[in-house]
Design an enzyme around this catalytic site. Structure first.
Site, PDB file in Angstrom:
ATOM      1  N   TYR A  84       0.927  -1.430   0.240  1.00 24.31           N
ATOM      2  CA  TYR A  84      -0.113   0.311  -0.106  1.00 24.31           C
ATOM      3  C   TYR A  84       0.895   1.749   0.235  1.00 24.31           C
ATOM      4  CZ  TYR A  84      -4.044   3.193   2.239  1.00 24.31           C
ATOM      5  OH  TYR A  84      -4.596   4.649   1.654  1.00 24.31           O
TER       6      TYR A  84
ATOM      7  N   LYS B 278     -26.815   0.512  17.864  1.00 25.33           N
ATOM      8  CA  LYS B 278     -26.322   2.018  17.286  1.00 25.33           C
ATOM      9  C   LYS B 278     -24.803   1.842  17.666  1.00 25.33           C
ATOM     10  CE  LYS B 278     -28.569   5.875  20.502  1.00 25.33           C
ATOM     11  NZ  LYS B 278     -27.836   6.802  20.605  1.00 25.33           N
TER      12      LYS B 278
ATOM     13  N   LYS C  63     -31.905   0.459  23.865  1.00 25.79           N
ATOM     14  CA  LYS C  63     -30.228   1.055  24.805  1.00 25.79           C
ATOM     15  C   LYS C  63     -30.438  -0.574  26.383  1.00 25.79           C
ATOM     16  CE  LYS C  63     -29.337   4.865  24.306  1.00 25.79           C
ATOM     17  NZ  LYS C  63     -28.443   5.804  25.183  1.00 25.79           N
TER      18      LYS C  63
HETATM   19  S1  IVH Z   1     -30.805   7.812  12.912  1.00 23.80           S
HETATM   20  C1  IVH Z   1     -33.710   9.883  12.720  1.00 23.80           C
HETATM   21  N1  IVH Z   1     -28.950   5.125  13.086  1.00 23.80           N
HETATM   22  O1  IVH Z   1     -27.486   8.478  17.526  1.00 23.80           O
HETATM   23  C2  IVH Z   1     -32.753   9.272  13.256  1.00 23.80           C
HETATM   24  N2  IVH Z   1     -28.438   7.210  14.634  1.00 23.80           N
HETATM   25  O2  IVH Z   1     -29.897   9.652  19.656  1.00 23.80           O
HETATM   26  C3  IVH Z   1     -31.603  10.010  12.955  1.00 23.80           C
HETATM   27  N3  IVH Z   1     -26.688   7.048  16.059  1.00 23.80           N
HETATM   28  O3  IVH Z   1     -27.215  11.369  17.143  1.00 23.80           O
HETATM   29  C4  IVH Z   1     -30.660   8.939  13.339  1.00 23.80           C
HETATM   30  N4  IVH Z   1     -26.424   5.249  15.746  1.00 23.80           N
HETATM   31  O4  IVH Z   1     -25.376  10.271  16.587  1.00 23.80           O
HETATM   32  C5  IVH Z   1     -29.127   6.479  13.818  1.00 23.80           C
HETATM   33  N5  IVH Z   1     -27.752   3.308  13.749  1.00 23.80           N
HETATM   34  C6  IVH Z   1     -28.403   4.238  13.687  1.00 23.80           C
HETATM   35  C7  IVH Z   1     -27.108   4.916  15.021  1.00 23.80           C
HETATM   36  C8  IVH Z   1     -27.634   6.848  15.298  1.00 23.80           C
HETATM   37  C9  IVH Z   1     -26.294   5.856  16.616  1.00 23.80           C
HETATM   38  C10 IVH Z   1     -26.624   7.997  17.496  1.00 23.80           C
HETATM   39  C11 IVH Z   1     -26.314   9.447  16.285  1.00 23.80           C
HETATM   40  C12 IVH Z   1     -27.545  10.494  16.674  1.00 23.80           C
HETATM   41  C13 IVH Z   1     -28.341   9.354  17.857  1.00 23.80           C
HETATM   42  C14 IVH Z   1     -29.608   9.954  17.916  1.00 23.80           C
END
Ligand code: IVH
Length: 695
Positions: free
Chosen positions: A38, A122, A321
């Protein structure tokens, strides 16, 4: 010598080959080249670009790092708001979410039809948005308050998991990609090891490390931090293909060569969600990155549109959660720690174990009774738990694995720090060192507490300096900090002249304070920030507090017999009175007031609970405004709550408020409440200057 056309061909080829390897390495986690190979390609490209600078294109990997450090971050207004997610903490809350979705979409009760959900982890990092114009990465920003964030393009460009060019022939004219920047667990461990070697600050967890790395004005620092990225959605687009569902969008993102999690899936109905929650929960500890839950999104965009939004979160998605993470490890020893008020806390020294985002080597055992109740012995294998930034704790012993050599620990009778006697009143769980400020451990912590942000807010006077001041015998009691001078400080190890000047400057600045901060800073046992504020508001001046007897104290809102007793005990100590007087002589001062009982503001007697993040006001600012208007803040929602002020990512408190039918308002609602008669509230609040509202 190569002609320009031949060079152009080679450069184009090298740029796309390196992009392909970046994709294989970062998005697919399947490297196709050795590091040496690389580097060879990269060097070849650098050579050609040096020879033919006109061939440098913005998507070239050599353009990822470069440019001068910025002076400040510019603000970027998002084309489409970056919303947050509501949380579900248990199965019940999740079932209620699915029910709301079904009801809103008009699914028939009892019928077999299920909602299709796209499910994914998440990620526990930072939300960002990436803008691609005509296929090229042009801007990246943090989420900020959801409407505007900070322009961190220069740093995001250094993340090799983020394509600089979309992998498609005819790119859309506009594509906004939403996702999370994070640091992998192994990279975090390595970074902290390096930081330690350099004597630099350690990061508390991968999320903090990622946040700190992304908020660097100098992209060279960001570039040296191993950041990763996962895409989880789209923002605004123009000229992109028709997409009907979240899973389509994720496939599209994967085709464009964005890293998307291979843990993503689609599931049917609540049962499918619960099974997924379990499945990912079982894998969680072994994942290469931190997750704090899983996210469920109604898959069909048509259904998402039908469901819409409430406040600042979609009705079509929820974050489920996980409880705090646990791991098992060995208790190598047990020691005791001496707290600010002399409390002796047993602490387990553990064999290093990665849990809840960090390597844990110590865990609190709380107190002697807890230690006995859990029967934790040296040599035991124990279950350790850690959530977020909370202190790790030992949950239980795995008795089946107890070796016969396991040793019972007995609490010391003298303080390991100062040799003073340890006392444990019969009716208390906590044993205490009786050394008071004679005990260096207590003295150090008394200084850090006094200097802390919510007390006298003395910048630069943290744990390290407090330790040095005590060890060098420069501070015996709190007032001694105001007797320090630049020369004395500059003599301390690792203290430059400039830092010494800064600390002296901060000390001088801190002398103009408020009575509430001063009372809180004294560190009287059981007198936290809220009580200190109550005391200051009630008495208005220090002398009235010094003169108070238990009857007067008990008449104050929220002062009970234990708090009153702690205050009286503290004030009955001649040494404490001397220290207070000495600090006043050295110039520590605050505005005194007549001390009306409570501000006669518009919120007089009202109880408010704050949940989630407000768009403009920080928590502190909102609290100051509420209290200045006579309102009381509470941490939990009950029937006695008058208003719940809900912001983004409001969780269970919001739901509880809905259940109890408590009035729910947002920031604008709060401000308009305060605006009714606000001039009246401010002038009646018992403070002399308006600015104290915003301290
Ligand atoms: S969707 C309208 N998908 O969670 C929905 N968020 O509480 C927008 N996050 O600020 C968010 N993993 O930083 C979404 N798979 C995921 C996520 C995710 C982490 C975080 C993101 C956001 C917070 C929302």
């Amino acid at each position: 010598m190569l002609d320009l056309d031949a060079a152009r061909k080679q450069v184009t080829q090298l740029v796309s080959e390196i992009a392909r390897h970046d994709y294989q390495y970062y998005a697919l986690d399947a490297p196709s080249l050795s590091d040496n190979e690389y580097d060879g390609l990269y060097r070849q490209l650098v050579g050609l670009e040096q020879q033919f600078p006109e061939l440098i294109t913005p998507d070239s990997p050599t353009q990822r790092v470069g440019g001068l450090a910025l002076n400040a971050f510019e603000s970027v207004t998002h084309r489409q708001a970056m919303l947050s997610l509501n949380n579900a903490f248990g199965d019940d809350e999740l079932l209620a979410f699915d029910k709301r979705v079904r009801d809103s979409l008009g699914f028939e009760k009892g019928a077999g039809e299920q909602v299709a959900y796209a499910v994914e982890p998440k990620f526990d990092g930072l939300a960002i948005t990436l803008t691609y114009e005509n296929g090229l990465f042009t801007q990246g920003a943090t989420r900020g308050d959801g409407y505007a964030g900070e322009n961190v393009t220069h740093n995001l460009r250094t993340i090799r998991a983020i394509p600089t060019k979309l992998n498609v022939e005819n790119p859309p004219s506009l594509l906004e990609v939403r996702g999370e920047v994070l640091m992998l667990k192994r990279d975090f461990e390595q970074l902290n090891a390096t930081q330690e070697k350099l004597g630099a600050k350690l990061f508390a967890n991968p999320r903090n490390a990622a946040a700190g790395s992304l908020r660097q004005l100098d992209a060279k620092i960001s570039a040296s931090r191993p950041l990763h990225f996962f895409a989880y959605g789209l923002g605004e687009t123009a000229g992109a293909p028709m997409l009907n569902s979240h899973s389509d969008a994720m496939k599209y993102l994967a085709d464009l060569h964005f890293p998307v999690s291979d843990l993503r899936a689609t599931k049917q109905g609540a049962a499918g969600l619960l099974a997924y929650f379990k499945e990912i929960g079982a894998k969680r500890a072994a994942l290469p990155f931190e997750i704090d839950g899983v996210v469920y999104k109604v898959n069909q965009f048509s259904q998402q549109n039908e469901l819409g939004f409430i406040a600042r979160a979609p009705r079509w998605a929820i974050a489920h959660k996980y409880p705090a993470e646990e791991a098992t490890t060995l208790v190598e020893g047990i020691a005791v720690q001496v707290g600010r008020t002399g409390a002796i806390t047993p602490v387990a020294r553990l064999k290093a174990v990665f849990v809840g985002g960090v390597t844990v080597t110590n865990a609190t055992l709380h107190n002697e009774d807890e230690l006995k109740r859990k029967d934790i012995r040296i040599g035991d294998i124990v279950i350790v738990r850690r959530a977020g930034d909370v202190i790790p704790e030992v949950v239980a012993v795995d008795i089946a694995q107890r070796p016969i050599t396991a040793r019972i620990f007995s609490m010391p009778t003298v303080c390991p720090e100062c040799g003073s006697h340890i006392e444990r009143p019969a009716d208390e769980a906590v044993a205490r060192c009786t050394g008071g400020l004679f005990c260096p451990a207590q003295r150090k912590q008394a200084i850090t507490h006094f200097a802390s942000r919510r007390a006298l807010d003395i910048e630069g006077l943290g744990e390290k300096l407090a330790d040095q001041l005590v060890e060098a015998n420069l501070v015996h009691s709190l007032d001694d900090i105001y007797k320090l001078d630049v020369a004395t400080l500059a003599n301390l190890e690792r203290m430059a002249q400039k830092s010494a000047q800064n600390v002296i400057g901060a000390l001088a600045k801190s002398k103009h304070t408020t009575l509430a901060r001063f009372i809180y800073g004294l560190g009287i046992r059981n007198v936290g920030e809220a009580t200190a504020k109550d005391l200051a508001a009630h008495f208005g001046g220090l002398q009235a507090l010094l003169d108070a007897d238990s009857g007067v104290l008990l008449a104050i809102n929220d002062v009970g017999p234990i708090v009153a007793e702690s205050i009286l005990q503290f004030l009955s100590e001649p040494h404490n009175i001397q220290v207070i007087a000495s600090m006043q002589n050295l110039g520590v001062q605050w505005p005194e007031t007549a001390g009306k009982k409570r501000a006669a503001g518009v919120l007089l007697g009202k109880v408010l609970v704050l949940t989630g993040t407000l768009p403009n006001l920080s928590r502190d600012a909102a609290q100051a405004l509420i209290e200045a208007a006579g309102g009381k803040m509470s941490g939990s929602v009950s029937k006695k709550t008058d208003y719940v002020v809900a912001g983004a990512e409001a969780g269970s408190k919001l739901e509880k408020a809905q259940d109890l039918k408590v009035a729910i308002i947002d920031e604008a609602g709060l401000l308009s409440l305060l605006a009714t008669n606000s001039s009246q509230a401010a002038s009646d609040s018992g403070t002399k200057t308006q600015t104290t509202l915003f301290e």
